[in-house]
Motif scaffolding. Structure first.
Motif, PDB file in Angstrom:
ATOM      1  N   ALA A  46       0.810  -1.220   0.000  1.00 29.86           N
ATOM      2  CA  ALA A  46       0.000   0.000   0.000  1.00 29.86           C
ATOM      3  C   ALA A  46       0.844   1.271   0.000  1.00 29.86           C
ATOM      4  O   ALA A  46       0.371   2.332  -0.405  1.00 29.86           O
ATOM      5  N   ARG A  47       2.089   1.165   0.421  1.00 32.24           N
ATOM      6  CA  ARG A  47       2.932   2.369   0.537  1.00 32.24           C
ATOM      7  C   ARG A  47       3.073   3.128  -0.784  1.00 32.24           C
ATOM      8  O   ARG A  47       3.096   4.359  -0.807  1.00 32.24           O
ATOM      9  N   GLY A  48       3.142   2.403  -1.891  1.00 32.72           N
ATOM     10  CA  GLY A  48       3.252   3.065  -3.195  1.00 32.72           C
ATOM     11  C   GLY A  48       2.019   3.886  -3.533  1.00 32.72           C
ATOM     12  O   GLY A  48       2.120   4.969  -4.118  1.00 32.72           O
ATOM     13  N   VAL A  49       0.844   3.404  -3.162  1.00 32.16           N
ATOM     14  CA  VAL A  49      -0.395   4.150  -3.395  1.00 32.16           C
ATOM     15  C   VAL A  49      -0.425   5.385  -2.496  1.00 32.16           C
ATOM     16  O   VAL A  49      -0.830   6.468  -2.929  1.00 32.16           O
ATOM     17  N   ILE A  50       0.031   5.245  -1.272  1.00 35.36           N
ATOM     18  CA  ILE A  50       0.096   6.384  -0.356  1.00 35.36           C
ATOM     19  C   ILE A  50       1.026   7.462  -0.919  1.00 35.36           C
ATOM     20  O   ILE A  50       0.708   8.652  -0.899  1.00 35.36           O
ATOM     21  N   ALA A  51       2.175   7.047  -1.455  1.00 35.31           N
ATOM     22  CA  ALA A  51       3.195   7.988  -1.921  1.00 35.31           C
ATOM     23  C   ALA A  51       2.901   8.591  -3.298  1.00 35.31           C
ATOM     24  O   ALA A  51       3.524   9.586  -3.675  1.00 35.31           O
ATOM     25  N   ARG A  52       1.974   8.017  -4.020  1.00 38.73           N
ATOM     26  CA  ARG A  52       1.732   8.435  -5.418  1.00 38.73           C
ATOM     27  C   ARG A  52       1.406   9.923  -5.549  1.00 38.73           C
ATOM     28  O   ARG A  52       1.836  10.581  -6.493  1.00 38.73           O
ATOM     29  N   ASP A  53       0.617  10.474  -4.650  1.00 40.21           N
ATOM     30  CA  ASP A  53       0.209  11.882  -4.739  1.00 40.21           C
ATOM     31  C   ASP A  53       0.021  12.415  -3.329  1.00 40.21           C
ATOM     32  O   ASP A  53      -1.025  12.222  -2.715  1.00 40.21           O
ATOM     33  N   SER A  54       1.045  13.096  -2.822  1.00 32.98           N
ATOM     34  CA  SER A  54       1.006  13.540  -1.426  1.00 32.98           C
ATOM     35  C   SER A  54      -0.093  14.561  -1.168  1.00 32.98           C
ATOM     36  O   SER A  54      -0.533  14.718  -0.031  1.00 32.98           O
TER      37      SER A  54
END
Length: 192
Positions: A159-167
């Motif tokens: 899930a971390r990549g989805v969190i980081a995709r658009d701050s």
């Protein structure tokens, strides 16, 4: 606005050498403790994704109002388990957001999970992530608009990549010590 919870408990605990879900902490297994924490948050339905050691882990959840989902391909990585949990939750209940949590973050309590949901309701943010150790991670809540991104994860992704995709779409809720999880017996002893 209703949120459901997906508890990821499918991993093989390769670094630990035995099922971390079944480790005891303050008299309860990690998986039971996490499931009870999810239930106590009173957010909505709770789905627990099982994989490795499925029968033993499921036995620890006996009597709890959770929906168990088996992910046979758990060894391919956490992304597949996450996708299986999100799909099971959204196919069996009408939720507006999904909160993803792990069974080995001992600093997570029901008040923190409730705070994630309350922040989402107050801000309308697409993602509400826990912040700790200078990063954003799980437990994290994802609104319905973001669920296609979670469902598109490959097995090796989390899930971390989805969190980081658009701050700009992420709200944070502080979780002191949130980065402390259980990967070794020493971790468990240190976190008592």
């Amino acid at each position: 606005m209703k949120a459901g919870i997906v508890l990821l408990a499918a991993g093989g605990s390769s670094r630990l050498g035995r099922p971390k879900q079944l480790l005891l902490h303050q008299g309860k297994t990690l998986v039971r403790r996490a499931a009870e924490t999810a239930i106590a948050a009173e957010c909505g339905p709770v789905v627990v994704v099982l994989g490795a050691h499925r029968e033993a882990v499921a036995a620890e959840l006996t009597g709890l109002p959770v929906h168990l989902v088996e992910h046979a391909d758990w060894a391919a990585g956490p992304g597949g388990s996450l996708v299986a949990g999100v799909r099971a939750l959204t196919e069996t209940s009408s939720v507006d957001a999904v909160l993803i949590m792990l069974c080995d973050q001992l600093r997570v309590d029901s008040a923190h999970l409730t705070s994630l949901v309350d922040t989402w309701k107050r801000t309308g943010s697409a993602v509400v992530a826990s912040s700790y150790d200078g990063t954003r991670g799980v437990p994290a809540l994802f609104s319905r608009a973001v669920l296609p991104e979670l469902e598109a994860l490959t097995p090796e992704q989390g899930a971390r990549g989805v969190i980081a995709r658009d701050s700009s779409r992420v709200a944070e809720v502080g979780l002191p010590g949130g980065g402390e999880d259980v990967d070794t017996v020493a971790d468990l002893a240190r976190l008592r």
